[in-house]
Design a protein around this motif. Structure first.
Motif, PDB file in Angstrom:
ATOM      1  N   ASP A   1     -77.208  25.938  36.661  1.00 31.22           N
ATOM      2  CA  ASP A   1     -76.084  25.013  36.573  1.00 31.22           C
ATOM      3  C   ASP A   1     -75.736  24.545  37.979  1.00 31.22           C
ATOM      4  N   TYR A   2     -75.698  23.236  38.148  1.00 34.45           N
ATOM      5  CA  TYR A   2     -75.294  22.620  39.413  1.00 34.45           C
ATOM      6  C   TYR A   2     -73.825  22.265  39.271  1.00 34.45           C
ATOM      7  N   LEU A   3     -72.983  22.901  40.075  1.00 37.85           N
ATOM      8  CA  LEU A   3     -71.542  22.794  39.874  1.00 37.85           C
ATOM      9  C   LEU A   3     -70.845  21.865  40.869  1.00 37.85           C
ATOM     10  N   ALA A   4     -71.320  21.854  42.109  1.00 40.61           N
ATOM     11  CA  ALA A   4     -70.712  21.010  43.153  1.00 40.61           C
ATOM     12  C   ALA A   4     -71.765  20.796  44.240  1.00 40.61           C
ATOM     13  N   PRO A   5     -71.653  19.695  44.987  1.00 46.71           N
ATOM     14  CA  PRO A   5     -72.680  19.417  45.993  1.00 46.71           C
ATOM     15  C   PRO A   5     -72.508  20.221  47.282  1.00 46.71           C
ATOM     16  N   GLY A   6     -73.643  20.763  47.766  1.00 50.01           N
ATOM     17  CA  GLY A   6     -73.690  21.300  49.117  1.00 50.01           C
ATOM     18  C   GLY A   6     -74.015  20.143  50.044  1.00 50.01           C
ATOM     19  N   ARG A   7     -73.612  20.244  51.304  1.00 54.42           N
ATOM     20  CA  ARG A   7     -73.817  19.144  52.244  1.00 54.42           C
ATOM     21  C   ARG A   7     -74.409  19.641  53.555  1.00 54.42           C
ATOM     22  N   TYR A   8     -74.957  18.677  54.284  1.00 55.82           N
ATOM     23  CA  TYR A   8     -75.550  18.968  55.583  1.00 55.82           C
ATOM     24  C   TYR A   8     -74.603  19.822  56.432  1.00 55.82           C
ATOM     25  N   ASP A   9     -75.140  20.865  57.042  1.00 54.69           N
ATOM     26  CA  ASP A   9     -74.482  21.785  57.962  1.00 54.69           C
ATOM     27  C   ASP A   9     -73.557  22.792  57.286  1.00 54.69           C
ATOM     28  N   ASP A  10     -73.474  22.796  55.955  1.00 46.69           N
ATOM     29  CA  ASP A  10     -72.700  23.838  55.267  1.00 46.69           C
ATOM     30  C   ASP A  10     -73.334  25.195  55.540  1.00 46.69           C
ATOM     31  N   LEU A  11     -72.497  26.209  55.599  1.00 49.26           N
ATOM     32  CA  LEU A  11     -72.971  27.587  55.636  1.00 49.26           C
ATOM     33  C   LEU A  11     -72.735  28.146  54.239  1.00 49.26           C
ATOM     34  N   LEU A  12     -73.826  28.421  53.547  1.00 50.08           N
ATOM     35  CA  LEU A  12     -73.762  28.879  52.164  1.00 50.08           C
ATOM     36  C   LEU A  12     -74.061  30.371  52.098  1.00 50.08           C
ATOM     37  N   VAL A  13     -73.579  31.003  51.046  1.00 50.94           N
ATOM     38  CA  VAL A  13     -73.910  32.395  50.771  1.00 50.94           C
ATOM     39  C   VAL A  13     -74.552  32.444  49.398  1.00 50.94           C
ATOM     40  N   VAL A  14     -75.724  33.080  49.330  1.00 49.59           N
ATOM     41  CA  VAL A  14     -76.411  33.286  48.057  1.00 49.59           C
ATOM     42  C   VAL A  14     -76.204  34.741  47.662  1.00 49.59           C
ATOM     43  N   GLU A  15     -75.612  34.951  46.502  1.00 45.07           N
ATOM     44  CA  GLU A  15     -75.391  36.293  45.985  1.00 45.07           C
ATOM     45  C   GLU A  15     -76.379  36.547  44.853  1.00 45.07           C
ATOM     46  N   THR A  16     -77.029  37.692  44.900  1.00 43.72           N
ATOM     47  CA  THR A  16     -77.990  38.107  43.877  1.00 43.72           C
ATOM     48  C   THR A  16     -77.430  39.343  43.191  1.00 43.72           C
ATOM     49  N   ILE A  17     -77.295  39.261  41.862  1.00 48.31           N
ATOM     50  CA  ILE A  17     -76.696  40.335  41.081  1.00 48.31           C
ATOM     51  C   ILE A  17     -77.682  40.808  40.021  1.00 48.31           C
ATOM     52  N   PRO A  18     -78.204  42.025  40.136  1.00 47.57           N
ATOM     53  CA  PRO A  18     -79.119  42.529  39.103  1.00 47.57           C
ATOM     54  C   PRO A  18     -78.371  42.683  37.778  1.00 47.57           C
ATOM     55  N   LYS A  19     -79.001  42.221  36.692  1.00 43.30           N
ATOM     56  CA  LYS A  19     -78.349  42.267  35.385  1.00 43.30           C
ATOM     57  C   LYS A  19     -79.061  43.164  34.396  1.00 43.30           C
ATOM     58  N   GLU A  20     -80.388  43.106  34.383  1.00 39.52           N
ATOM     59  CA  GLU A  20     -81.156  43.838  33.372  1.00 39.52           C
ATOM     60  C   GLU A  20     -82.514  44.206  33.962  1.00 39.52           C
ATOM     61  N   ILE A  21     -82.908  45.462  33.776  1.00 35.28           N
ATOM     62  CA  ILE A  21     -84.223  45.926  34.218  1.00 35.28           C
ATOM     63  C   ILE A  21     -84.973  46.392  32.976  1.00 35.28           C
ATOM     64  N   GLY A  22     -86.039  45.671  32.618  1.00 36.03           N
ATOM     65  CA  GLY A  22     -86.859  46.039  31.471  1.00 36.03           C
ATOM     66  C   GLY A  22     -88.133  46.747  31.914  1.00 36.03           C
ATOM     67  N   ARG A  23     -89.046  46.917  30.991  1.00 33.00           N
ATOM     68  CA  ARG A  23     -90.303  47.595  31.327  1.00 33.00           C
ATOM     69  C   ARG A  23     -91.259  46.698  32.095  1.00 33.00           C
ATOM     70  N   ALA A  24     -91.228  45.391  31.805  1.00 31.53           N
ATOM     71  CA  ALA A  24     -92.172  44.466  32.447  1.00 31.53           C
ATOM     72  C   ALA A  24     -91.470  43.244  33.046  1.00 31.53           C
ATOM     73  N   LYS A  25     -90.141  43.266  33.044  1.00 36.55           N
ATOM     74  CA  LYS A  25     -89.395  42.134  33.603  1.00 36.55           C
ATOM     75  C   LYS A  25     -88.021  42.605  34.037  1.00 36.55           C
ATOM     76  N   PHE A  26     -87.373  41.784  34.849  1.00 38.27           N
ATOM     77  CA  PHE A  26     -85.983  42.030  35.191  1.00 38.27           C
ATOM     78  C   PHE A  26     -85.266  40.690  35.313  1.00 38.27           C
ATOM     79  N   VAL A  27     -83.961  40.752  35.156  1.00 45.54           N
ATOM     80  CA  VAL A  27     -83.129  39.545  35.168  1.00 45.54           C
ATOM     81  C   VAL A  27     -82.063  39.705  36.249  1.00 45.54           C
ATOM     82  N   VAL A  28     -81.888  38.637  37.029  1.00 42.87           N
ATOM     83  CA  VAL A  28     -80.822  38.617  38.035  1.00 42.87           C
ATOM     84  C   VAL A  28     -79.980  37.371  37.850  1.00 42.87           C
ATOM     85  N   GLY A  29     -78.718  37.503  38.189  1.00 38.13           N
ATOM     86  CA  GLY A  29     -77.845  36.354  38.292  1.00 38.13           C
ATOM     87  C   GLY A  29     -77.771  35.977  39.761  1.00 38.13           C
ATOM     88  N   GLN A  30     -77.719  34.694  40.053  1.00 42.25           N
ATOM     89  CA  GLN A  30     -77.605  34.255  41.439  1.00 42.25           C
ATOM     90  C   GLN A  30     -76.574  33.141  41.528  1.00 42.25           C
TER      91      GLN A  30
END
Length: 133
Positions: free
Chosen positions: A63-92
Motif C-alpha cells: 500500500d502506497y500511503l503518501a509520497p516520499g520526496r528527495y532528501d527525506d530521511l526514511l525509516v524502514v521497519e521490519t516486523i516478523p509475523k509468521e515463521i513456517g516450515r518453508a516460508k516466513f512472512v514479515v510486515g514492513q
C-alpha cells in the motif's frame, strides 16, 4: 521484535516530480530485510553454499500511503509475523518521522538449488523465530 533501518532518499530514487518512484520502495524494503537477516546472524551466502538454499520473495502486498520526496530521511521497519516450515512472512513499514508512507506484507520462501520449495534449516528457523513475536 522489529528491526529499523534508515534510508536517505537520493535524486536517483525520485521521478521527474521529485517523488520517490514507486518501485524504489521495494528496493528499500529489500535492503532492510537483508540487514535484518544479517543482524540475526544468518549468512545468506553460506546458506546457499552449505545448504544449497536461497530466500526468494514469493508474494508482496503493498500500500502506497503518501509520497516520499528527495532528501527525506526514511525509516524502514521490519516486523516478523509468521515463521513456517518453508516460508516466513514479515510486515514492513516505511516512515518519514511518524508518517507512514508505504506498507507491505512480504512472504519469503526457501528454494533449493533446483528451484523447488525447501524447509528452512533448523538453525536459520531458530534465528528467525527468536525475533518473531
Amino acid at each position: 521484535m522489529s528491526h529499523r533501518m534508515q534510508i536517505r532518499v537520493y535524486y536517483e530514487d525520485t521521478d521527474f516530480g521529485g517523488v520517490v518512484y514507486y518501485a524504489n520502495y521495494l528496493r528499500f524494503i529489500e535492503r532492510a530485510r537483508s540487514e535484518w537477516v544479517r543482524e540475526l546472524g544468518i549468512d545468506q551466502v553460506a546458506m546457499k553454499e552449505v545448504h544449497g538454499l536461497v530466500f526468494v520473495v514469493r508474494r508482496v502486498v503493498a500500500d502506497y500511503l503518501a509520497p516520499g520526496r528527495y532528501d527525506d530521511l526514511l525509516v524502514v521497519e521490519t516486523i516478523p509475523k509468521e515463521i513456517g516450515r518453508a516460508k516466513f512472512v514479515v510486515g514492513q513499514v516505511v516512515r518519514r518521522g511518524e508518517e507512514r508512507l508505504f506498507e507491505a506484507e512480504v512472504t519469503i520462501a526457501v528454494l533449493s538449488a533446483e528451484g523447488r520449495p525447501a524447509r528452512i534449516p533448523a538453525e536459520i528457523r531458530q534465528a528467525l523465530s527468536q525475533d518473531a513475536g
